[in-house]
Write a protein that holds these residues in place. Structure first.
Motif, PDB file in Angstrom:
ATOM      1  N   HIS A  31       8.478  20.240 -58.892  1.00 21.04           N
ATOM      2  CA  HIS A  31       7.907  21.584 -58.773  1.00 21.04           C
ATOM      3  C   HIS A  31       7.238  22.082 -60.047  1.00 21.04           C
ATOM      4  CE1 HIS A  31      10.221  21.498 -55.119  1.00 21.04           C
ATOM      5  NE2 HIS A  31       9.713  22.645 -54.739  1.00 21.04           N
ATOM      6  N   THR A  32       7.528  21.444 -61.190  1.00 20.49           N
ATOM      7  CA  THR A  32       6.932  21.893 -62.447  1.00 20.49           C
ATOM      8  C   THR A  32       6.015  20.801 -63.037  1.00 20.49           C
ATOM      9  OG1 THR A  32       9.063  22.987 -62.785  1.00 20.49           O
ATOM     10  CG2 THR A  32       7.450  23.197 -64.526  1.00 20.49           C
ATOM     11  N   ALA A  33       6.592  19.645 -63.381  1.00 24.48           N
ATOM     12  CA  ALA A  33       5.770  18.589 -63.993  1.00 24.48           C
ATOM     13  C   ALA A  33       4.694  18.106 -63.017  1.00 24.48           C
ATOM     14  CB  ALA A  33       6.657  17.427 -64.425  1.00 24.48           C
ATOM     15  N   GLY A  34       5.082  17.868 -61.768  1.00 27.12           N
ATOM     16  CA  GLY A  34       4.118  17.413 -60.761  1.00 27.12           C
ATOM     17  C   GLY A  34       3.045  18.467 -60.512  1.00 27.12           C
ATOM     18  N   ALA A  35       3.476  19.738 -60.506  1.00 26.34           N
ATOM     19  CA  ALA A  35       2.519  20.831 -60.284  1.00 26.34           C
ATOM     20  C   ALA A  35       1.511  20.895 -61.432  1.00 26.34           C
ATOM     21  CB  ALA A  35       3.259  22.156 -60.142  1.00 26.34           C
ATOM     22  N   ALA A  36       1.999  20.710 -62.661  1.00 25.00           N
ATOM     23  CA  ALA A  36       1.077  20.707 -63.809  1.00 25.00           C
ATOM     24  C   ALA A  36       0.064  19.569 -63.667  1.00 25.00           C
ATOM     25  CB  ALA A  36       1.865  20.557 -65.115  1.00 25.00           C
ATOM     26  N   ARG A  37       0.538  18.427 -63.202  1.00 26.04           N
ATOM     27  CA  ARG A  37      -0.372  17.278 -63.014  1.00 26.04           C
ATOM     28  C   ARG A  37      -1.401  17.566 -61.931  1.00 26.04           C
ATOM     29  NH1 ARG A  37       3.976  12.990 -63.799  1.00 26.04           N
ATOM     30  NH2 ARG A  37       3.684  12.407 -65.962  1.00 26.04           N
ATOM     31  N   LEU A  38      -0.967  18.232 -60.857  1.00 20.79           N
ATOM     32  CA  LEU A  38      -1.925  18.589 -59.797  1.00 20.79           C
ATOM     33  C   LEU A  38      -3.028  19.480 -60.367  1.00 20.79           C
ATOM     34  CD1 LEU A  38       0.239  19.451 -56.636  1.00 20.79           C
ATOM     35  CD2 LEU A  38      -1.426  17.593 -56.847  1.00 20.79           C
ATOM     36  N   VAL A  88       0.249  29.383 -47.625  1.00 17.12           N
ATOM     37  CA  VAL A  88      -0.608  28.844 -46.580  1.00 17.12           C
ATOM     38  C   VAL A  88       0.237  27.875 -45.763  1.00 17.12           C
ATOM     39  CG1 VAL A  88      -1.420  26.890 -47.993  1.00 17.12           C
ATOM     40  CG2 VAL A  88      -2.861  27.730 -46.155  1.00 17.12           C
ATOM     41  N   ASP A  89      -0.084  27.730 -44.502  1.00 18.89           N
ATOM     42  CA  ASP A  89       0.664  26.771 -43.689  1.00 18.89           C
ATOM     43  C   ASP A  89      -0.288  25.664 -43.260  1.00 18.89           C
ATOM     44  OD1 ASP A  89       2.866  25.701 -42.319  1.00 18.89           O
ATOM     45  OD2 ASP A  89       2.146  26.577 -40.442  1.00 18.89           O
ATOM     46  N   ILE A  90      -0.067  24.479 -43.785  1.00 13.29           N
ATOM     47  CA  ILE A  90      -0.914  23.332 -43.438  1.00 13.29           C
ATOM     48  C   ILE A  90      -0.085  22.392 -42.574  1.00 13.29           C
ATOM     49  CG2 ILE A  90      -2.398  21.495 -44.338  1.00 13.29           C
ATOM     50  CD1 ILE A  90      -2.231  23.033 -47.071  1.00 13.29           C
ATOM     51  N   PRO A  91      -0.404  22.275 -41.274  1.00 11.61           N
ATOM     52  CA  PRO A  91       0.407  21.444 -40.395  1.00 11.61           C
ATOM     53  C   PRO A  91       0.526  20.008 -40.922  1.00 11.61           C
ATOM     54  CG  PRO A  91      -1.197  22.686 -39.131  1.00 11.61           C
ATOM     55  CD  PRO A  91      -1.536  22.882 -40.568  1.00 11.61           C
ATOM     56  N   GLU A  92       1.749  19.507 -40.905  1.00  9.87           N
ATOM     57  CA  GLU A  92       2.053  18.121 -41.277  1.00  9.87           C
ATOM     58  C   GLU A  92       1.812  17.766 -42.741  1.00  9.87           C
ATOM     59  OE1 GLU A  92       0.745  15.101 -38.368  1.00  9.87           O
ATOM     60  OE2 GLU A  92       0.801  16.773 -36.938  1.00  9.87           O
ATOM     61  N   ALA A  93       1.542  18.765 -43.569  1.00  9.53           N
ATOM     62  CA  ALA A  93       1.344  18.458 -44.991  1.00  9.53           C
ATOM     63  C   ALA A  93       2.695  18.225 -45.661  1.00  9.53           C
ATOM     64  CB  ALA A  93       0.613  19.600 -45.676  1.00  9.53           C
ATOM     65  N   HIS A  94       2.686  17.484 -46.761  1.00 14.41           N
ATOM     66  CA  HIS A  94       3.890  17.281 -47.577  1.00 14.41           C
ATOM     67  C   HIS A  94       4.440  18.652 -47.995  1.00 14.41           C
ATOM     68  CE1 HIS A  94       6.290  16.248 -51.109  1.00 14.41           C
ATOM     69  NE2 HIS A  94       6.308  14.999 -50.675  1.00 14.41           N
ATOM     70  N   PRO A  95       5.779  18.808 -48.040  1.00 16.09           N
ATOM     71  CA  PRO A  95       6.340  20.128 -48.369  1.00 16.09           C
ATOM     72  C   PRO A  95       5.915  20.698 -49.727  1.00 16.09           C
ATOM     73  CG  PRO A  95       8.082  18.465 -48.113  1.00 16.09           C
ATOM     74  CD  PRO A  95       6.816  17.861 -47.611  1.00 16.09           C
ATOM     75  N   ASN A  96       5.523  19.843 -50.646  1.00 21.43           N
ATOM     76  CA  ASN A  96       5.075  20.357 -51.942  1.00 21.43           C
ATOM     77  C   ASN A  96       3.565  20.202 -52.072  1.00 21.43           C
ATOM     78  OD1 ASN A  96       7.730  20.849 -52.622  1.00 21.43           O
ATOM     79  ND2 ASN A  96       7.988  18.890 -53.664  1.00 21.43           N
ATOM     80  N   THR A  97       2.847  20.920 -51.212  1.00 23.44           N
ATOM     81  CA  THR A  97       1.387  20.798 -51.225  1.00 23.44           C
ATOM     82  C   THR A  97       0.738  22.066 -51.781  1.00 23.44           C
ATOM     83  OG1 THR A  97       1.317  19.230 -49.402  1.00 23.44           O
ATOM     84  CG2 THR A  97      -0.659  20.540 -49.741  1.00 23.44           C
ATOM     85  N   ILE A 136       4.768  14.524 -55.086  1.00 26.53           N
ATOM     86  CA  ILE A 136       5.550  13.694 -54.168  1.00 26.53           C
ATOM     87  C   ILE A 136       6.885  13.210 -54.743  1.00 26.53           C
ATOM     88  CG2 ILE A 136       3.552  12.958 -52.819  1.00 26.53           C
ATOM     89  CD1 ILE A 136       3.494  10.389 -54.502  1.00 26.53           C
ATOM     90  N   GLY A 137       7.290  13.784 -55.879  1.00 22.60           N
ATOM     91  CA  GLY A 137       8.606  13.454 -56.445  1.00 22.60           C
ATOM     92  C   GLY A 137       8.525  12.787 -57.797  1.00 22.60           C
ATOM     93  N   GLY A 138       9.480  13.148 -58.655  1.00 20.81           N
ATOM     94  CA  GLY A 138       9.547  12.526 -59.977  1.00 20.81           C
ATOM     95  C   GLY A 138       8.335  12.808 -60.851  1.00 20.81           C
ATOM     96  N   PHE A 175     -13.758  15.659 -48.108  1.00 20.98           N
ATOM     97  CA  PHE A 175     -13.413  14.243 -48.020  1.00 20.98           C
ATOM     98  C   PHE A 175     -11.935  13.968 -48.204  1.00 20.98           C
ATOM     99  CE2 PHE A 175     -17.882  14.170 -49.174  1.00 20.98           C
ATOM    100  CZ  PHE A 175     -18.373  13.249 -48.252  1.00 20.98           C
ATOM    101  N   GLU A 176     -11.431  13.070 -47.348  1.00 16.89           N
ATOM    102  CA  GLU A 176     -10.062  12.614 -47.515  1.00 16.89           C
ATOM    103  C   GLU A 176     -10.035  11.550 -48.598  1.00 16.89           C
ATOM    104  OE1 GLU A 176      -8.078  11.385 -43.964  1.00 16.89           O
ATOM    105  OE2 GLU A 176      -8.550  13.296 -42.996  1.00 16.89           O
ATOM    106  N   VAL A 177      -9.135  11.704 -49.527  1.00 15.95           N
ATOM    107  CA  VAL A 177      -9.033  10.741 -50.625  1.00 15.95           C
ATOM    108  C   VAL A 177      -7.566  10.357 -50.823  1.00 15.95           C
ATOM    109  CG1 VAL A 177     -11.054  11.700 -51.786  1.00 15.95           C
ATOM    110  CG2 VAL A 177      -8.787  12.519 -52.408  1.00 15.95           C
ATOM    111  N   HIS A 178      -7.335   9.485 -51.752  1.00 12.97           N
ATOM    112  CA  HIS A 178      -5.962   9.132 -52.123  1.00 12.97           C
ATOM    113  C   HIS A 178      -5.989   8.817 -53.607  1.00 12.97           C
ATOM    114  CE1 HIS A 178      -1.939   7.246 -51.320  1.00 12.97           C
ATOM    115  NE2 HIS A 178      -2.220   6.776 -52.511  1.00 12.97           N
ATOM    116  N   LEU A 179      -5.643   9.817 -54.402  1.00 10.34           N
ATOM    117  CA  LEU A 179      -5.692   9.650 -55.858  1.00 10.34           C
ATOM    118  C   LEU A 179      -4.343   9.984 -56.451  1.00 10.34           C
ATOM    119  CD1 LEU A 179      -9.032  11.374 -56.974  1.00 10.34           C
ATOM    120  CD2 LEU A 179      -8.449   8.966 -57.235  1.00 10.34           C
ATOM    121  N   THR A 180      -3.875   9.155 -57.386  1.00 10.22           N
ATOM    122  CA  THR A 180      -2.561   9.384 -57.981  1.00 10.22           C
ATOM    123  C   THR A 180      -2.647   9.904 -59.407  1.00 10.22           C
ATOM    124  OG1 THR A 180      -2.496   7.144 -58.860  1.00 10.22           O
ATOM    125  CG2 THR A 180      -1.613   7.471 -56.654  1.00 10.22           C
TER     126      THR A 180
END
Lengths: 290, 224
Positions: free
Chosen positions: B19-26, B95-104, B124-126, B137-142
């Motif tokens: 909720h903190t480190a991952g959020a900063a990265r987002l 916002v409510d995004i159907p089927e999105a990861h809980p930390n979106t 997505i954890g850790g 566009f749908e993407v997948h970036l880490t």
């Protein structure tokens, strides 16, 4: 190419090479992530410096967290350290672990080890051990590599995330990491390290992750204090020659199976356990206003 | 197995890796995708992010990240004040995004030169993240690797032209995804690479006639 998927393999590799477990872990990182040993040591030293800073800050930190649920207990415990049943070293370690965890709760800087929720255990236990043994900084850094190797095996065979395995995955893993590190700091063999990990994790199996309001505060902060001490006792037991009847990799397997069979209400969702007690629910309402 | 420093580490500002480190990265990734100084940030929070963001400092972490603060930067704590001091307009809403990861989180950013971007991603954890959408566009970036994002016209041979340029610079591709809105229309290519991308390489990509725009996103992990 070095490879290990269990603690038994890690211990065996160290025995064969006649070196501590830390050296095997460093070699693994070199071969798999292409980081030179010198650089790894510098990175781990930086981690230790941040751990030490957070520990010292924790022992003088009166600040309350944003939710108001935690803050100031490390200071109380540290002031009491000479009066308790358990003795000064134990209470100082408990205070240190609570302190690091409180620093985490006030948005201070910590080292996730293996997670933020369990960040106080390894630093507090190692700090106490190094003080007692007179270990130097290189030995401390080495012990952190051993701790990391243990955590890597747990993550590969079970989990280090509360959402997957409950608190046994976070604080249980941290306890195993700390216990193993402490054995190495006391000059114990790799085999004794494995035994300490088994003892430490075995006695935290099934631990729920049920934080009030979903925050990393209640029961996490105080639990860090308890478990730092738990890890010290596990290391002492192993060093005394007490053996775990169930070998360490079996214990990790049990942790995995228990984690999978635990209901999701006690796996970091705040939908069960302490979080949904009468008080837990009231506090949640007060904090989030709903 | 991941690495030694994924277990002991990372150094981060508490209280929560997700909720903190991952959020900063987002926030950091979204800021890099925008590629210019942010003047306005509209932030939408879904699931657990929406429920508990205040207690975890998720709002501060997202906004701090957008301003370029790393997960271990102590300024994250004061990110809301710092943003106001810098004249950044910001808002947080559920916002409510159907089927999105809980930390979106969805980040709608406007830059000083008027560029706007919509970035959707999850923690997505850790402390790990996944950016799932940039614009339409749908993407997948880490964020673990440097990435090249190429918006282009959907024509035969474009992928070949781009990968040839990348190969010429001796850069190895770790992951690649191609998506398009409709056949023959606008398409997007995302490439994650083992090595950092150079400005020169980017210019070569932009010179390909079918390319509408191309930008590089530096990695956000593994830096000292």
């Amino acid at each position: 190419m070095i490879s290990f998927n269990s603690i038994a393999e890690l211990v065996e590799l160290a025995q064969k090479a006649n070196c501590p477990i830390s050296q095997i872990v460093i070699q693994w990182e070199m071969e798999n992530n292409f980081v030179a040993e010198e650089k790894q040591r510098a990175m781990m030293l930086k981690n230790w410096q941040v751990m030490e800073e957070s520990l010292k800050r924790g022992l003088t930190n009166y600040e309350k967290s944003v939710s108001g649920l935690t803050g100031g207990d490390a200071v109380k415990l540290y002031a009491y350290r000479q009066h308790g049943y358990t003795g000064e070293a134990v209470l100082s370690a408990a205070a240190s672990a609570v302190g690091v965890s409180e620093v985490n709760a006030v948005m201070g800087r910590i080292v996730a080890c293996p997670t933020a929720g369990s960040c106080g255990i390894v630093p507090a236990a190692i700090y106490a051990a190094a003080e007692k043994n007179g270990n130097n900084i290189d030995e401390i850094v080495d012990a952190l590599f051993t701790a990391s190797g243990i955590g890597m095996v747990v993550e590969a065979n079970a989990s280090i995330a509360g959402a997957y395995g409950g608190c046994q995955a976070e604080c249980g893993t941290a306890a195993g990491m700390a216990a193993g590190a402490l054995v190495q700091l006391a000059g114990g063999t790799p085999e004794i390290v494995g035994n300490a990990v088994a003892l430490a994790i075995k006695n935290l199996l099934g631990l729920a992750c049920d934080p009030v309001a979903g925050l990393v505060e209640v029961p996490c902060v105080k639990r860090n204090g308890f478990i730092a001490v738990h890890a010290m006792v596990a290391a002492d037991m192993a060093m005394a020659g007490v053996q775990s009847v169930i070998p360490v990799d079996d214990v990790i397997d049990a942790m995995n199976r228990i984690g999978r069979s635990m209901p999701s209400s006690i796996k970091e969702t705040a939908e069960g356990g302490l979080a949904t007690t009468k008080t837990g629910l009231r506090l949640t309402k007060e904090i989030f206003g709903k | 197995m991941r690495g030694v420093f994924d277990i002991v580490g990372p150094v981060m500002i508490g209280p929560s890796s997700s909720h903190t480190a991952g959020a900063a990265r987002l926030g950091l990734m979204a800021g890099k995708i925008l590629g210019e100084r942010v003047v306005k940030a509209e932030i939408l929070l879904h699931g657990s992010f929406a429920q508990t963001y205040r207690g975890h400092g998720t709002d501060k972490a997202l906004l701090g990240g957008i301003m370029g603060f790393e997960p271990e930067d102590e300024r994250l704590r004061d990110a809301l004040e710092i943003a106001s001091d810098r004249g950044i307009e910001y808002s947080f809403s559920p916002v409510d995004i159907p089927e999105a990861h809980p930390n979106t989180a969805v980040l709608l950013l406007t830059g000083e030169k008027g560029r706007t971007v919509r970035v959707e991603g999850a923690s997505i954890g850790g402390g790990n993240i996944r950016i799932s959408q940039i614009g339409d566009f749908e993407v997948h970036l880490t964020g673990k690797y440097p990435a090249l994002v190429v918006v282009h016209r959907d024509r035969p041979g474009v992928v070949n032209k781009i990968t040839t340029i990348i190969a010429r610079y001796g850069i190895n591709i770790a992951y690649m995804k191609l998506s398009r809105k409709n056949r023959g229309q606008e398409a997007m290519m995302i490439l994650e690479t083992d090595d950092e991308l150079t400005g020169e390489m980017l210019e070569d990509c932009c010179a390909v006639p079918e390319i509408i725009k191309a930008f590089a996103i530096p990695s956000i992990r593994g830096r000292e």
